[in-house]
Design an enzyme around this catalytic site. Structure first.
Site, PDB file in Angstrom:
ATOM      1  N   GLU A 257       0.829  -1.205   0.000  1.00 36.10           N
ATOM      2  CA  GLU A 257       0.000   0.000   0.000  1.00 36.10           C
ATOM      3  C   GLU A 257       0.861   1.253   0.000  1.00 36.10           C
ATOM      4  O   GLU A 257       1.282   1.736   1.060  1.00 36.10           O
ATOM      5  CB  GLU A 257      -0.922   0.025   1.230  1.00 36.10           C
ATOM      6  N   GLU A 345      -6.197  -7.596  -0.591  1.00 41.34           N
ATOM      7  CA  GLU A 345      -6.614  -7.358   0.790  1.00 41.34           C
ATOM      8  C   GLU A 345      -8.010  -6.770   0.798  1.00 41.34           C
ATOM      9  O   GLU A 345      -8.282  -5.838   0.040  1.00 41.34           O
ATOM     10  CB  GLU A 345      -5.683  -6.293   1.397  1.00 41.34           C
TER      11      GLU A 345
END
Ligand code: MG
Length: 419
Positions: A257, A345
């Site tokens: 991320e 995710e």
């Protein structure tokens, strides 16, 4: 006095006679040296560690009994089992007792069984390939898979306790998981930069277990600042590509991320450098690239995709408490612009099995054939953990061991059509 002495000597002599072996040269070693088992024509070797005997690979699911193919003990010793004896495979270990040549020294060993569903999703679908905005299997069928992300691997964070082959096997067996994700923490405390070998070994444990179980597995460089350690990422992925590039199971995720940084100026150059290093070793396995703002700005990647390499997909993450129709619209637009997406995710609202946003997201994933991994295999007290505190690190979880979020995720993964 002499009579007493005589009596004492006699007593001593008779005691000695009783407590000493008849044959003073008899071996007192009672050791099991080897145990090989046979199941439907295949040999299963074992490892003997102290009094525990474990199989070197699990028996196929459904195995109810095995026979002894070879058994060996220390010189002169005897054992209460022999070749061709049948052993029942069940939840209780089988006990094996070895008696030394002296007839007195005994050792009891405990043989426990692991079972594995050897049907392989990877054997069925093979190498995953990007085809336009879709992921297809080796038969050119559009596919999507549902499974679990493990928690940060960082030493001492807690989630690393679940990086076990047993948990991988259990997720396949009980959840119907077809893909897992090893989230290797990089630059935070206890992560890869600080403790290279332990973190790498945790990843390898999961990858090896996934290969054994025939599951897809994502090797995730779990960082929010990966562009600061490009050389480290290159070194790590070169090693992974060398070890695992030939396995169709493996997917590389080179940046979990990114934060609010520029796709074109920072992220894309980082990605191209790491992808180039992987492709020099492994020409074909799927690579997934993180997108800005916690992997939500797939629109930025759609506007300026990577064109110099093939088989590249882009990361989308969502947590239903924060991310709803706006993000689905953005992701749909990116798909329509031709960008293949992969949800490495996602998290539900937590603490409940009733989460309408999760249902909407899952409908969206199903419609668009998007693979996804649920965050996270852990027992930390937070909304996204699938396990209640203290959940076993070897699987075999009952419904009571799972959180509400875990029960919700299991229902979704179990029902996912691609098996
Ligand atoms: Mg390859």
């Amino acid at each position: 006095f002499f009579a007493l002495l005589f009596l004492a000597a006699l007593t001593l002599f008779s005691c000695e006679k009783e407590s000493q072996p008849m044959d003073t040269t008899a071996n007192s070693e009672a050791k099991l040296l080897q145990l090989d088992l046979l199941y439907t024509g295949s040999t299963f070797t074992t490892t003997i560690n102290g009094s525990d005997i474990t199989l070197n690979r699990p028996l196929p699911l459904g195995a109810d009994k095995v026979s002894i193919r070879a058994i060996a003990v220390s010189t002169g010793a005897t054992v209460d089992k022999k070749n061709n004896d049948e052993l029942l495979v069940g939840p209780n270990p089988v006990e094996i007792t070895v008696t030394a040549e002296d007839g007195l020294t005994k050792a009891t060993y405990s043989l426990s069984f692991d079972l594995l569903d050897y049907t392989s999703i990877v054997e069925k679908h093979g190498l995953l390939q990007v085809d336009g905005n879709k992921i297809v299997d080796e038969n050119n069928e559009t596919v999507s898979f549902a499974g679990n992300s493990f928690f940060w691997s960082n030493n001492g964070w807690g989630g690393e306790r679940y990086y076990t082959a047993d948990v991988v096997r259990w997720l396949k067996l009980d959840w119907g998981t077809t893909i897992i994700r090893a989230a290797m923490g990089v630059d935070e405390s206890g992560g890869y930069l600080e403790y290279k070998l332990p973190n790498k070994n945790k990843v390898k444990t999961l990858v090896d277990a996934a290969i054994d179980a025939g599951l897809y597995v994502i090797i995730d460089w779990h960082s929010h600042h990966a562009e600061d350690y490009t050389d480290e990422a290159i070194g790590f992925f070169e090693e992974m590509a060398t070890l695992y590039g030939e396995y169709d199971n493996v997917i590389y995720e080179i940046y979990n991320e990114p934060l609010g940084i520029s796709w074109s100026a920072t992220l894309k150059p980082y990605a191209e450098a790491v992808i180039g290093a992987i492709r020099a070793i492994d020409p074909d396995n799927l690579i997934v690239v993180g997108t800005p703002e916690w992997s939500q700005r797939v629109d930025h990647a759609a506007a300026d995709p990577i064109t110099g390499y093939s088989n590249i997909a882009y990361t989308l993450h969502f947590y239903t408490v924060y991310h709803q129709q706006d993000l689905r619209d953005r992701a749909t637009a990116a798909l329509e612009a031709g960008l293949p997406l992969f949800v490495t995710e996602w998290g539900s609202i937590g603490y409940t099995q009733n989460d309408p946003e999760t249902e909407l997201w899952m409908d969206w994933c199903r419609t668009n054939n998007i693979s996804h991994c649920n965050w996270a295999v852990n027992d930390k007290q937070e909304e996204w953990s699938i396990l209640s505190p203290g959940g076993s690190t070897t699987g075999n979880w009952s419904d009571f061991d799972l959180t509400q979020a875990g029960l919700l995720a299991r229902r979704i993964i179990r029902a996912w059509p691609e098996k």
